[in-house]
Design an enzyme around this catalytic site. Structure first.
Site, short mmCIF file in Angstrom:
data_model
loop_
_atom_site.label_atom_id
_atom_site.label_comp_id
_atom_site.label_asym_id
_atom_site.label_seq_id
_atom_site.Cartn_x
_atom_site.Cartn_y
_atom_site.Cartn_z
N ILE A 70 41.83 -22.99 2.43
CA ILE A 70 41.32 -21.79 1.78
C ILE A 70 41.92 -20.53 2.40
CG2 ILE A 70 39.22 -20.42 1.40
CD1 ILE A 70 37.71 -23.14 1.31
N GLY A 71 42.04 -20.50 3.72
CA GLY A 71 42.59 -19.33 4.39
C GLY A 71 44.03 -19.06 3.98
N GLY A 97 42.19 -18.51 10.30
CA GLY A 97 42.25 -19.80 9.63
C GLY A 97 43.15 -19.81 8.42
N ALA A 98 44.26 -19.08 8.49
CA ALA A 98 45.12 -18.90 7.32
C ALA A 98 46.31 -19.84 7.30
CB ALA A 98 45.61 -17.45 7.25
N TYR A 118 26.06 -27.58 12.90
CA TYR A 118 26.98 -26.93 11.97
C TYR A 118 26.24 -25.96 11.06
CZ TYR A 118 30.42 -26.21 8.27
OH TYR A 118 31.27 -25.63 7.36
#
Length: 310
Positions: A26-27, A21-22, A175
């Protein structure tokens, strides 16, 4: 805009870091900070174009950094296996793995390629398959593995009789359960490592609240518009109540690189929604280690059953 708290990251020259997730949010901040500290960063991403653009931005921000991208869709066990095999074939030990990627609140119940509820399958099971698939490289690097949970894991529970939310689907309960599962897996991975002499440390972080793309428009997930909640978070961030992506990245960075950080610890902002990163007590849903052991077994069984069904 609120000032980002300071966090000193040690020299990571020669270390290999993998961050899911970069490509944004945030990632992206996590990957950038690791690259600036000298780490060689691998960004497994679903969208090749988006990933390459993000990698180019990191190289620009961190002169001389080695940043590579590779295809990974955490909602597909085949994709996870292919990515894991690619890194295994390269043979380089992994020093840092940050399981950061996630999805939140699809507009209706959706399933992964393998038939799991999307949030459980992506946030939890995809990362379980990835971590276990990379286990030889994590052992070789005596890696620190950091898992990103959410404030949604402060309450709620896993419904062991309906873990995939097939009978009673509530998007926020699903979630929350997926993020509780992330936390329990983090704790059990550390316990398994200690019991089996793997040399891996596994810990947990949460970012607080910040205006990331989790609640933005996600056409691929069927959400055509940004949610009202994200607009509210943007407002609260501007006045310093909630965090920014830069500040929200700090707990995971502290967990993954802090000289005093170790396995089976939990890091987050000082206030639940924001603030400097600090060591926290585990939230109530994450405290039952029998649940952690049970989840490990159930997760392996779900993944193996899905693989056999293909």
């Amino acid at each position: 805009m609120p000032r980002t708290p300071a966090l000193d990251i040690p020299d990571l020259t020669g270390r290999l870091a993998v961050v899911t997730g970069a490509s944004d949010g945030i990632g992206f901040v996590i990957a950038t900070r690791l690259a600036r500290a000298g780490a060689d960063v691998v960004m497994p991403i679903r969208s090749r174009d988006k990933g390459e653009a993000a990698a180019a931005r990191i190289r620009s921000a961190a002169a001389g950094a080695t940043v590579t991208t590779s295809s990974l869709d955490l909602s597909s066990l085949d994709s996870v296996a292919a990515f894991s095999a690619e890194l295994i074939s390269n043979g380089r030990p992994i020093d840092i793995l940050i399981n950061n990627a996630g999805v939140m609140r699809p507009p209706q119940r959706q399933v992964t390629t393998d038939g799991f509820e999307l949030q459980l399958g992506t946030n939890h099971l995809g990362h379980v398959a990835l971590t276990l698939g990379l286990l030889p490289l994590l052992q070789a690097g005596k890696a620190r593995v950091t898992h990103q949970t959410s404030v949604a894991a402060r309450s709620g529970a896993i419904d062991w009789n309906d873990i995939d939310s097939q009978k009673n689907y509530d998007v926020m309960k699903a979630y929350s359960a997926s993020k509780i599962a992330v936390g329990l897996f983090a704790r059990e991975l550390d316990a398994q490592s200690r019991a089996n002499g793997w040399g891996i440390s596994s810990n947990l972080a949460h970012p607080g609240v910040s205006p990331t793309n989790l609640l933005a428009a996600q056409p691929g997930m069927g959400r055509d518009r940004t949610t009202p909640e994200r607009r509210l978070i943007l407002l609260l961030t501007r006045i310093g109540v909630t965090g920014t992506p830069e500040s929200a990245a700090l707990p995971a960075l502290l967990a993954a690189t802090g000289p005093d950080s170790r396995g089976d610890q939990f890091f987050g902002p000082k206030r639940a929604v924001g603030g400097p990163p600090t060591l926290l007590p585990f939230w109530a849903p994450l405290n039952d280690l029998a649940d952690a052991r049970r989840l490990w077994t159930v997760s392996e069984e779900l993944i193996e059953t899905a693989r056999r069904a293909r």
